[in-house]
Design a protein around this motif. Structure first.
Motif, mmCIF file in Angstrom:
data_model
loop_
_atom_site.group_PDB
_atom_site.id
_atom_site.type_symbol
_atom_site.label_atom_id
_atom_site.label_comp_id
_atom_site.label_asym_id
_atom_site.label_seq_id
_atom_site.Cartn_x
_atom_site.Cartn_y
_atom_site.Cartn_z
ATOM 1 N N GLY A 322 0.785 -1.222 0.000
ATOM 2 C CA GLY A 322 0.000 0.000 0.000
ATOM 3 C C GLY A 322 0.812 1.264 0.000
ATOM 4 O O GLY A 322 0.320 2.324 -0.386
ATOM 5 N N ASP A 323 2.072 1.194 0.427
ATOM 6 C CA ASP A 323 2.939 2.365 0.383
ATOM 7 C C ASP A 323 3.528 2.574 -0.996
ATOM 8 O O ASP A 323 3.752 3.699 -1.429
ATOM 9 N N ALA A 324 3.806 1.477 -1.692
ATOM 10 C CA ALA A 324 4.522 1.556 -2.966
ATOM 11 C C ALA A 324 3.615 1.668 -4.171
ATOM 12 O O ALA A 324 4.086 1.921 -5.281
ATOM 13 N N MET A 325 2.315 1.505 -3.981
ATOM 14 C CA MET A 325 1.428 1.329 -5.131
ATOM 15 C C MET A 325 1.463 2.496 -6.114
ATOM 16 O O MET A 325 1.485 2.292 -7.335
ATOM 17 N N GLU A 326 1.490 3.719 -5.622
ATOM 18 C CA GLU A 326 1.477 4.843 -6.557
ATOM 19 C C GLU A 326 2.814 4.972 -7.282
ATOM 20 O O GLU A 326 2.843 5.301 -8.470
ATOM 21 N N ALA A 327 3.924 4.714 -6.599
ATOM 22 C CA ALA A 327 5.218 4.733 -7.279
ATOM 23 C C ALA A 327 5.275 3.620 -8.321
ATOM 24 O O ALA A 327 5.769 3.815 -9.440
ATOM 25 N N GLU A 328 4.773 2.440 -7.968
ATOM 26 C CA GLU A 328 4.686 1.347 -8.938
ATOM 27 C C GLU A 328 3.838 1.759 -10.135
ATOM 28 O O GLU A 328 4.170 1.462 -11.293
ATOM 29 N N ALA A 329 2.752 2.453 -9.839
ATOM 30 C CA ALA A 329 1.855 2.879 -10.918
ATOM 31 C C ALA A 329 2.561 3.798 -11.895
ATOM 32 O O ALA A 329 2.355 3.706 -13.113
ATOM 33 N N TRP A 330 3.409 4.678 -11.381
ATOM 34 C CA TRP A 330 4.094 5.605 -12.292
ATOM 35 C C TRP A 330 5.108 4.881 -13.161
ATOM 36 O O TRP A 330 5.331 5.252 -14.311
ATOM 37 N N ALA A 331 5.715 3.823 -12.633
ATOM 38 C CA ALA A 331 6.586 2.991 -13.468
ATOM 39 C C ALA A 331 5.756 2.297 -14.558
ATOM 40 O O ALA A 331 6.155 2.259 -15.730
ATOM 41 N N TYR A 332 4.616 1.766 -14.161
ATOM 42 C CA TYR A 332 3.728 1.071 -15.102
ATOM 43 C C TYR A 332 3.236 2.029 -16.185
ATOM 44 O O TYR A 332 3.238 1.713 -17.387
ATOM 45 N N LEU A 333 2.836 3.224 -15.788
ATOM 46 C CA LEU A 333 2.339 4.217 -16.741
ATOM 47 C C LEU A 333 3.446 4.677 -17.691
ATOM 48 O O LEU A 333 3.171 4.975 -18.868
ATOM 49 N N ALA A 334 4.674 4.741 -17.199
ATOM 50 C CA ALA A 334 5.787 5.139 -18.067
ATOM 51 C C ALA A 334 5.954 4.157 -19.217
ATOM 52 O O ALA A 334 6.181 4.559 -20.368
ATOM 53 N N VAL A 335 5.826 2.861 -18.925
ATOM 54 C CA VAL A 335 5.940 1.853 -19.976
ATOM 55 C C VAL A 335 4.764 1.960 -20.939
ATOM 56 O O VAL A 335 4.930 1.869 -22.166
ATOM 57 N N ARG A 336 3.564 2.188 -20.418
ATOM 58 C CA ARG A 336 2.409 2.369 -21.293
ATOM 59 C C ARG A 336 2.592 3.601 -22.186
ATOM 60 O O ARG A 336 2.223 3.591 -23.365
ATOM 61 N N SER A 337 3.181 4.654 -21.620
ATOM 62 C CA SER A 337 3.427 5.859 -22.399
ATOM 63 C C SER A 337 4.376 5.568 -23.560
ATOM 64 O O SER A 337 4.149 6.019 -24.696
ATOM 65 N N LEU A 338 5.441 4.826 -23.277
ATOM 66 C CA LEU A 338 6.402 4.491 -24.334
ATOM 67 C C LEU A 338 5.733 3.726 -25.472
ATOM 68 O O LEU A 338 6.097 3.889 -26.644
ATOM 69 N N ASP A 339 4.738 2.902 -25.132
ATOM 70 C CA ASP A 339 4.043 2.094 -26.141
ATOM 71 C C ASP A 339 2.833 2.801 -26.740
ATOM 72 O O ASP A 339 2.154 2.238 -27.606
ATOM 73 N N GLY A 340 2.539 4.028 -26.256
ATOM 74 C CA GLY A 340 1.388 4.766 -26.768
ATOM 75 C C GLY A 340 0.050 4.218 -26.315
ATOM 76 O O GLY A 340 -0.987 4.493 -26.924
ATOM 77 N N ARG A 341 0.037 3.462 -25.214
ATOM 78 C CA ARG A 341 -1.212 2.888 -24.707
ATOM 79 C C ARG A 341 -1.943 3.904 -23.829
ATOM 80 O O ARG A 341 -1.327 4.814 -23.262
ATOM 81 N N PRO A 342 -3.247 3.737 -23.678
ATOM 82 C CA PRO A 342 -4.005 4.697 -22.867
ATOM 83 C C PRO A 342 -3.543 4.715 -21.411
ATOM 84 O O PRO A 342 -3.275 3.672 -20.821
ATOM 85 N N LEU A 343 -3.461 5.915 -20.871
ATOM 86 C CA LEU A 343 -3.263 6.105 -19.442
ATOM 87 C C LEU A 343 -4.593 6.424 -18.766
ATOM 88 O O LEU A 343 -4.753 6.184 -17.564
ATOM 89 N N THR A 344 -5.505 7.003 -19.528
ATOM 90 C CA THR A 344 -6.804 7.404 -19.002
ATOM 91 C C THR A 344 -7.904 7.042 -19.989
ATOM 92 O O THR A 344 -7.656 6.836 -21.176
#
Length: 372
Positions: A322-344
Motif C-alpha cells: 500500500g505504500d509503494a502502489m502509486e510509485a509502482e503505478a508511475w513505473a507502469y504508466l511510463a511503460v504504457r506511455s512508451l508504447d502509446g497505450r491509454p493512461l486514461t
C-alpha cells in the motif's frame, strides 16, 4: 513520486510490459525533513496565483530544481541499496509534486524537471503524464486506475469476488471501480489525510495521528462532519477531481483536538463510501491503499459503512504494498506511455477518448574517447 501528503519520495521497481504482466520489486520511502516539507507547503500557497503551467513565481523555480535533485538522489540511493545496476533500468516514471490542480481551468502543475532528472540519472525518464488528458477534455486525475486494473487481475483467489474497488487514501482520496468487463470507473472521492494532517500540524505541531491515538480519545462532531459531507463536490457528476485546498481545514475553535481529529477520520471514510452511488453495482471488495489504511478509525468506519456483504481489507491483505502502489503505478504508466497505450479513459477522467500521455526525456549520450 511525491504525493499530496508531502511526506517524502516513494521509489519502486517494477518489471512490466505495461499490460497484464506485472512483477513487483522492492520499494522504499525516503522521507522529507520537516524544513523541506514546510518549503513545499509554502510552495503550494505560492502556486495559487499561477495561471499557466510554465509559470514559476517566487521561489518555485529553485524549489523545482531542488525537488528534482532530491528525486535523483533517492533513485540513486535506492539502486545502491538494492545493488541494482542503473544500466538495467529501461525507463523512470516521474510524477513530481503536484502544487496546483484546477481541472475546471484545464490547469494542473507538477513541479519536477524531467530533462534534469534524465541527465542526472543517465536513464530515460517519462514525465508530465497528466497534461495530454486535460488537452483531451479530461480532469487530469486520477491516473492510477490503469495500474489498479492490472493488479486486480492478480489478486488472491480468496478475494476473487467482483466488483472490486481500489481506494487510495493520500492527501486526497480516489477510488477505482473494476468489474472485470468494462473500462475502470475512477474519480477523486474527497478529502483523505490532508485535512487531518494539516489540522494536527497546526494545532499540535505533529505530522500525523500515530496509530490513531488522538482520534481514539475523541468523538464525532456531527455538525462539523455534515459541513464537509454536504459540500457541492459530492453532487457533481463523475469523473471529478480535487485540489488539496478545495476543502478548508477546521477553524481553531471547531472543537477539541481529539474530537476534530476523530471527526476528520469519519469524514475521510464517509467521503469514500459516498462514492458508491456512482458505481453500477455494490462493491464486494474494497482494497485500501495509501497512508490512510494505517489509521484504525478510518478503517473501522469504512468496514462499518461498507456493510456485512462487502470485505474491506488493506492492500497488504490482498498481497500488495500500500505504500509503494502509486510509485509502482508511475513505473507502469511510463511503460504504457512508451508504447502509446491509454493512461486514461472517459470513465476515469472524462477525456473524450482513451488517451496516452507523458513526455520522454532521453539523456545526452556520453562523449566518446578516441586514442590516436
Amino acid at each position: 513520486m511525491s504525493g499530496t501528503s508531502l511526506d517524502g519520495i516513494d521509489v519502486a521497481l517494477l518489471d512490466t510490459d505495461g499490460a497484464a504482466s506485472v512483477i513487483r520489486g522492492p520499494a522504499r520511502v525516503y522521507p522529507y525533513e520537516a524544513a523541506f516539507r514546510r518549503r513545499l507547503a509554502a510552495g503550494l500557497e505560492t502556486a495559487k496565483s499561477m495561471t499557466r503551467r510554465d509559470e514559476r513565481p517566487g521561489d518555485m523555480g529553485p524549489l523545482e530544481t531542488e525537488l528534482t535533485l532530491r528525486h535523483a538522489a533517492a533513485v540513486e540511493r535506492f539502486l545502491a541499496d538494492q545493488a541494482i545496476d542503473p544500466a538495467t533500468i529501461d525507463v523512470v516514471g516521474f510524477h513530481g509534486q503536484t502544487v496546483l490542480h484546477r481541472p475546471e481551468q484545464a490547469l494542473t502543475v507538477q513541479l519536477g524537471d524531467g530533462e534534469l532528472l534524465a541527465e542526472r540519472l543517465g536513464r530515460p525518464v517519462v514525465y508530465d503524464m497528466r497534461a495530454r488528458d486535460m488537452q483531451e477534455g479530461g480532469q487530469g486525475a486520477p491516473l492510477v486506475p490503469a495500474y489498479h486494473a492490472a493488479l486486480a487481475a492478480n489478486r488472491p483467489a480468496t478475494y476473487a469476488a467482483l466488483p472490486v474497488v481500489f481506494v487510495n487514501i493520500g492527501g486526497i482520496s480516489n477510488v477505482t471501480y473494476l468489474d472485470g468487463e468494462h473500462d475502470p470507473i475512477a474519480f477523486d472521492s474527497g478529502p483523505g489525510n490532508a485535512l487531518l494532517d494539516q489540522w494536527l500540524e497546526r494545532e499540535a505541531g505533529i505530522a500525523f495521528d500515530q496509530n490513531g491515538a488522538i482520534a481514539s480519545e475523541g468523538g464525532i462532531l456531527r455538525k462539523l462532519a455534515d459541513g464537509y459531507l454536504t459540500a457541492d463536490f459530492f453532487d457533481r457528476k463523475v469523473p471529478k477531481s480535487l485540489d488539496r485546498f478545495d476543502f478548508a481545514v477546521p477553524s481553531p475553535g471547531a472543537g477539541s483536538l481529539e474530537d476534530v481529529t476523530r471527526t476528520l477520520c469519519f469524514v475521510s471514510a464517509q467521503a469514500i463510501l459516498k462514492a458508491a452511488v456512482h458505481f453500477p453495482e455494490k462493491p464486494k471488495l474494497w482494497i485500501i491503499c495509501g497512508g490512510g489504511r494505517r489509521h484504525p478509525a478510518i478503517m473501522a468506519d469504512l468496514a462499518e459503512g461498507a456493510g456485512p456483504d462487502a470485505d474491506v481489507i488493506s492492500a497488504e491483505a490482498a498481497g500488495f504494498d500500500g505504500d509503494a502502489m502509486e510509485a509502482e503505478a508511475w513505473a507502469y504508466l511510463a511503460v504504457r506511455s512508451l508504447d502509446g497505450r491509454p493512461l486514461t479513459w472517459p470513465t476515469t477522467t472524462g477525456c473524450r477518448v482513451p488517451t496516452s500521455g507523458g513526455v520522454l526525456a532521453v539523456p545526452a549520450p556520453a562523449p566518446r574517447r578516441a586514442a590516436l
